[in-house]
Design a protein around this motif. Sequence first.
Motif, mmCIF file in Angstrom:
data_model
loop_
_atom_site.group_PDB
_atom_site.id
_atom_site.type_symbol
_atom_site.label_atom_id
_atom_site.label_comp_id
_atom_site.label_asym_id
_atom_site.label_seq_id
_atom_site.Cartn_x
_atom_site.Cartn_y
_atom_site.Cartn_z
ATOM 1 N N PHE A 43 0.815 -1.210 0.000
ATOM 2 C CA PHE A 43 0.000 0.000 0.000
ATOM 3 C C PHE A 43 0.844 1.253 0.000
ATOM 4 C CE2 PHE A 43 -4.070 -1.680 -0.243
ATOM 5 C CZ PHE A 43 -4.227 -2.763 0.603
ATOM 6 N N TYR A 44 2.030 1.178 0.583
ATOM 7 C CA TYR A 44 2.919 2.339 0.588
ATOM 8 C C TYR A 44 3.304 2.710 -0.842
ATOM 9 C CZ TYR A 44 7.065 5.207 1.423
ATOM 10 O OH TYR A 44 7.984 6.214 1.428
ATOM 11 N N CYS A 45 3.765 1.719 -1.584
ATOM 12 C CA CYS A 45 4.185 1.988 -2.962
ATOM 13 C C CYS A 45 3.004 2.444 -3.810
ATOM 14 C CB CYS A 45 4.847 0.758 -3.569
ATOM 15 S SG CYS A 45 6.412 0.364 -2.784
ATOM 16 N N MET A 46 1.841 1.898 -3.506
ATOM 17 C CA MET A 46 0.655 2.321 -4.252
ATOM 18 C C MET A 46 0.355 3.789 -3.949
ATOM 19 S SD MET A 46 -3.145 0.726 -4.219
ATOM 20 C CE MET A 46 -2.988 -0.881 -4.915
ATOM 21 N N GLY A 47 0.500 4.163 -2.688
ATOM 22 C CA GLY A 47 0.269 5.554 -2.296
ATOM 23 C C GLY A 47 1.246 6.483 -2.988
ATOM 24 N N ILE A 48 2.509 6.071 -3.023
ATOM 25 C CA ILE A 48 3.538 6.859 -3.703
ATOM 26 C C ILE A 48 3.157 7.043 -5.171
ATOM 27 C CG2 ILE A 48 5.927 6.878 -4.487
ATOM 28 C CD1 ILE A 48 6.292 7.184 -1.704
ATOM 29 N N MET A 49 2.707 5.949 -5.769
ATOM 30 C CA MET A 49 2.355 6.015 -7.186
ATOM 31 C C MET A 49 1.223 7.009 -7.430
ATOM 32 S SD MET A 49 0.970 3.064 -9.774
ATOM 33 C CE MET A 49 -0.565 2.776 -8.918
ATOM 34 N N PHE A 50 0.159 6.909 -6.653
ATOM 35 C CA PHE A 50 -0.963 7.814 -6.866
ATOM 36 C C PHE A 50 -0.549 9.267 -6.685
ATOM 37 C CE2 PHE A 50 -3.839 4.743 -7.900
ATOM 38 C CZ PHE A 50 -4.164 3.829 -6.905
ATOM 39 N N ALA A 51 0.272 9.525 -5.671
ATOM 40 C CA ALA A 51 0.686 10.902 -5.423
ATOM 41 C C ALA A 51 1.567 11.408 -6.553
ATOM 42 C CB ALA A 51 1.429 11.005 -4.093
ATOM 43 N N SER A 52 2.330 10.497 -7.165
ATOM 44 C CA SER A 52 3.203 10.928 -8.260
ATOM 45 C C SER A 52 2.415 11.195 -9.518
ATOM 46 C CB SER A 52 4.251 9.842 -8.555
ATOM 47 O OG SER A 52 4.965 9.522 -7.394
ATOM 48 N N ILE A 53 1.310 10.473 -9.679
ATOM 49 C CA ILE A 53 0.528 10.604 -10.907
ATOM 50 C C ILE A 53 -0.377 11.818 -10.888
ATOM 51 C CG2 ILE A 53 -1.249 9.559 -12.334
ATOM 52 C CD1 ILE A 53 -0.286 6.889 -11.551
ATOM 53 N N PHE A 54 -1.071 12.027 -9.775
ATOM 54 C CA PHE A 54 -2.118 13.028 -9.786
ATOM 55 C C PHE A 54 -1.629 14.408 -9.410
ATOM 56 C CE2 PHE A 54 -5.583 10.425 -10.844
ATOM 57 C CZ PHE A 54 -5.343 9.180 -10.307
ATOM 58 N N LYS A 55 -2.073 15.391 -10.170
ATOM 59 C CA LYS A 55 -1.626 16.754 -9.915
ATOM 60 C C LYS A 55 -2.294 17.355 -8.698
ATOM 61 C CE LYS A 55 -0.875 17.740 -14.718
ATOM 62 N NZ LYS A 55 -1.197 18.607 -15.827
ATOM 63 N N SER A 56 -3.551 17.005 -8.486
ATOM 64 C CA SER A 56 -4.236 17.567 -7.340
ATOM 65 C C SER A 56 -3.844 16.798 -6.093
ATOM 66 C CB SER A 56 -5.748 17.483 -7.546
ATOM 67 O OG SER A 56 -6.406 17.673 -6.316
ATOM 68 N N PRO A 57 -3.351 17.482 -5.076
ATOM 69 C CA PRO A 57 -2.858 16.768 -3.898
ATOM 70 C C PRO A 57 -3.937 16.057 -3.096
ATOM 71 C CG PRO A 57 -2.641 19.140 -3.618
ATOM 72 C CD PRO A 57 -3.084 18.931 -5.006
ATOM 73 N N LYS A 58 -5.203 16.397 -3.325
ATOM 74 C CA LYS A 58 -6.244 15.725 -2.543
ATOM 75 C C LYS A 58 -6.569 14.337 -3.091
ATOM 76 C CE LYS A 58 -8.574 20.047 -1.452
ATOM 77 N NZ LYS A 58 -9.775 20.839 -1.601
ATOM 78 N N THR A 59 -6.396 14.172 -4.390
ATOM 79 C CA THR A 59 -6.825 12.925 -5.036
ATOM 80 C C THR A 59 -6.129 11.661 -4.526
ATOM 81 O OG1 THR A 59 -7.118 14.271 -7.005
ATOM 82 C CG2 THR A 59 -7.340 11.916 -7.279
ATOM 83 N N PRO A 60 -4.800 11.657 -4.432
ATOM 84 C CA PRO A 60 -4.152 10.391 -4.051
ATOM 85 C C PRO A 60 -4.603 9.848 -2.704
ATOM 86 C CG PRO A 60 -2.532 12.173 -4.220
ATOM 87 C CD PRO A 60 -3.809 12.702 -4.736
ATOM 88 N N THR A 61 -4.820 10.734 -1.729
ATOM 89 C CA THR A 61 -5.245 10.255 -0.412
ATOM 90 C C THR A 61 -6.596 9.570 -0.502
ATOM 91 O OG1 THR A 61 -4.600 12.514 0.127
ATOM 92 C CG2 THR A 61 -4.963 11.029 1.951
ATOM 93 N N VAL A 62 -7.505 10.195 -1.238
ATOM 94 C CA VAL A 62 -8.837 9.617 -1.363
ATOM 95 C C VAL A 62 -8.778 8.254 -2.035
ATOM 96 C CG1 VAL A 62 -11.038 9.887 -2.544
ATOM 97 C CG2 VAL A 62 -10.026 11.823 -1.392
ATOM 98 N N ILE A 63 -7.981 8.178 -3.101
ATOM 99 C CA ILE A 63 -7.930 6.914 -3.839
ATOM 100 C C ILE A 63 -7.314 5.799 -3.011
ATOM 101 C CG2 ILE A 63 -6.998 5.767 -5.855
ATOM 102 C CD1 ILE A 63 -7.372 8.158 -7.432
ATOM 103 N N ILE A 64 -6.189 6.099 -2.353
ATOM 104 C CA ILE A 64 -5.542 5.019 -1.588
ATOM 105 C C ILE A 64 -6.437 4.582 -0.444
ATOM 106 C CG2 ILE A 64 -4.181 6.472 -0.011
ATOM 107 C CD1 ILE A 64 -2.888 3.314 -1.652
ATOM 108 N N ALA A 65 -7.147 5.533 0.172
ATOM 109 C CA ALA A 65 -8.051 5.156 1.262
ATOM 110 C C ALA A 65 -9.149 4.243 0.741
ATOM 111 C CB ALA A 65 -8.662 6.419 1.898
ATOM 112 N N THR A 66 -9.688 4.602 -0.430
ATOM 113 C CA THR A 66 -10.742 3.767 -1.019
ATOM 114 C C THR A 66 -10.228 2.370 -1.306
ATOM 115 O OG1 THR A 66 -11.547 5.759 -2.099
ATOM 116 C CG2 THR A 66 -12.477 3.678 -2.834
ATOM 117 N N VAL A 67 -9.026 2.292 -1.873
ATOM 118 C CA VAL A 67 -8.471 0.974 -2.192
ATOM 119 C C VAL A 67 -8.307 0.133 -0.937
ATOM 120 C CG1 VAL A 67 -6.452 -0.223 -3.065
ATOM 121 C CG2 VAL A 67 -7.310 1.750 -4.279
#
Lengths: 269, 295, 264
Positions: free
Chosen positions: A174-198
């Motif tokens: 999940f850590y690496c997945m979180g890193i990936m989402f944060a690297s991909i998405f420009k909006s800083p709010k999106t990665p947190t929401v997505i990783i939490a959902t996953v």
Amino acid sequence: MNMFWHEIKSNYKSLLGWIAGILFFQLSGYSKFQGFKAAQGSSSINVIANSFPKPLLAIFGMSNLNIATLIGYFGILYIFFALIAAIYSGLLGANIVSKEERDKTSEFIYTKPVSRTSVLGAKFFAGLINILILFVIINLSSIVGVGITNSNNFTLTGQVTNLMWGILLIQTFFYCMGIMFASIFKSPKTPTVIIATVIVASYFISVLSELSTNLEWLKYLTPFQWFSAPSLINSGHVAYGYVIVVVILSTIFTGIGWYIFNKRDITVV
Amino acid sequence: MNVIETSKLSKFYGKERGIENLDMQVNEGEIFGFIGPNGAGKSTTIRTILSIVHPTSGSASIFGKDVTKYGPEIREEIGYLPSEIFYYENMKAIDLLRYSASFYKKPKNHMEHRIQTLAKLLELNLDKKIDDLSFGNRKKVGIIQGLLHEPKLIILDEPTGGLDPLIQQKFFNLIQQENKRGASVLFSSHILGEVQRLCDRVGIIKEGKMIKVEKISDLLEKSTKRFKLTTKGKADKAVLLNITGISELVYNGNDINFLFRGHLRDITKAIAKLDLVNLDVNEPDLEEIFLHYYR
Amino acid sequence: MNIFWQELRFYRKSLLIWVLALSTTLIVFLSSYQSISSQIDVFREVVSHYPKALLLVINFRFEIFYTIYGYFGYILTFIWLAGAIQAMNYGVSILSKEVTDKTADFLLSKPVSRSRILTEKFAAGLSLIVITNICFTVTALLGAKYFSHSNFGIKTFIMLSATLFFVQVFFLVLGFLFGTILPKIKTVLSVALPTVFIFFIVASFGGILDKPDFYYLTPFKYFDPVYIYQNSGYDPKYLFALGGFVVTSLVLSYIVYIRKDIKL
């Protein structure tokens, strides 16, 4: 290394809070075991545990666990530690990268004479250290907790450690997945929401997979089942196949994250 | 050599135009002003050459090196003052500045000395938490952060907003000193008076394109002066007749008002013939010129 | 009422996503009902051989599990979890975003009192929860009808479904309190998610450890589907606990917010 230490400094207080949470649960988690153990004598608990239809075991999180044994009992607690560890790791991965854009410090850090790779690298490893520290704490406190409950007998340490490897792998995933989402998405709010959902979805799928034999196939979809307490206890070690899956996927996640992070625009103010 | 050189540099945010086919050169050792209406693309240009955002097409180079390929290397010698200053929570000013210094390969004690000197000059208390500083004081942190490593290129984005007039003065002197030391400056601002004072050349950007680049001295020379005269008796209109360069001539009782462009010698010879009670000559103002481009 | 409507507008998209998420989760769980309930005969056969004493240990909640009520009640635990995250998210963000988005000086320089701001924002949050619950209950009724192939008491079912509302109110209010007390919350989810899970885990531990005293600590234990089924009503002592918490938190929120310095 300056960025690395900066990240360590910024994150340690939060880590302490999570450690406190873990320790709190360790303190309160073992008290029921005595009750279960007492019933052991009549062999009825085992009979029940073995003959209950799957969903009923699932309700108590007892699927496939011999709860009359201490390690089986610990298996019930395991999922909660795994959940806590997963949430910590996923959120950490997502936040540690996106916080520059969230806090609007991107114009400071990304105009420094360092490549984005080195920024990402420093953050990645600082986060990894945090993950490892949490892992060690969960590991040690579990060994101690089980040992004390076992009348100060630490023979189960090996089995507890088996389970702990599962937690470490879930964390990494999940850590690496979180890193990936944060690297991909420009909006800083999106990665947190997505990783939490996953993570929440993975937990729900894990529960569902235990409810009925028809749903067992779901276990392939969620790390909480790849390294589930019953499978780890019964086989005595992590499933090597899943270890490889986690390693490969984590590497892919990190690689994708690194690649896209270098290519995309940084979000400013 | 050109310190900054862009070639057909374009940046589109999806369909939104940032900058389009921008060609810009900043010479070594000059102070280059960068003005234009809101949304013209000033910030986009700056962010592109700093590699915060990547160009859609075209290229940019600093010190002769392509910004995308040599980003980190180039930024060793760049000092950047963004228009809005945000920093990490719970950090004192001195902590932030030392952290900033830790990125550069210059001698540590030298940079530390710079920090202290600049802080004293700008009257900034380094021990305060950045969160607790006023907007203007935070700007000061930004200034020190951008200059402590004595960069060869200084990029300023609306730097004086929030600074009191005395500190503004000190800031300008600081920039001019750096310039004399050999630093080139890219100065983006809306305050035309500042641009006029500091810059050697000025580039005007509008709707993503660079529409004009001029030397300040040329602009000043070409500009008109406004004359306001008051004569003792009724003015003799014949005096100002046939003087070339006069426009918008207005007689109002004993007052004469006009714009003049040309050799001052011609006009002063003429008005010397008048019996003057009062004479006002306005300093040439670039605002009129600039505003013309803003429209 | 302008603040109220503005907030509703702002959360429109989020509301839609959450309603869909909760409904989808519910449907996914419900669709497994058949395959699970088919095992009830197996269960009855096994249990019939157990000594009476043992049956006391198990108690008849398992029998209930195989009915649509029981199964729904079980699913609810997870729906509560998701709904709690939603509610806490709303509670925290509806206040803290003024600070994070730096709109605090906009709002506070308007001719409004702080208490009006709080009231309208809370009302908006509550409305979002109400709407969510209406949609959810409708989905639950339709889903249960479809997947259970049998009749069931609508009233009891709605009572069960309404438990989501109460759990969400708890977290809405808690989040709201966090929003007033904590100076700056940068990532709402990093606060909401762990908090909700702590309450969830305490509930699970409390269940395993069989310590009824723990139950007061967490809203996830305030509503026992078996109790509701048996008594066609809620356990009053927990309703009091909930009510007490809500009132205390709200009062505290008002007191703190009206007095504190807002970080600009």
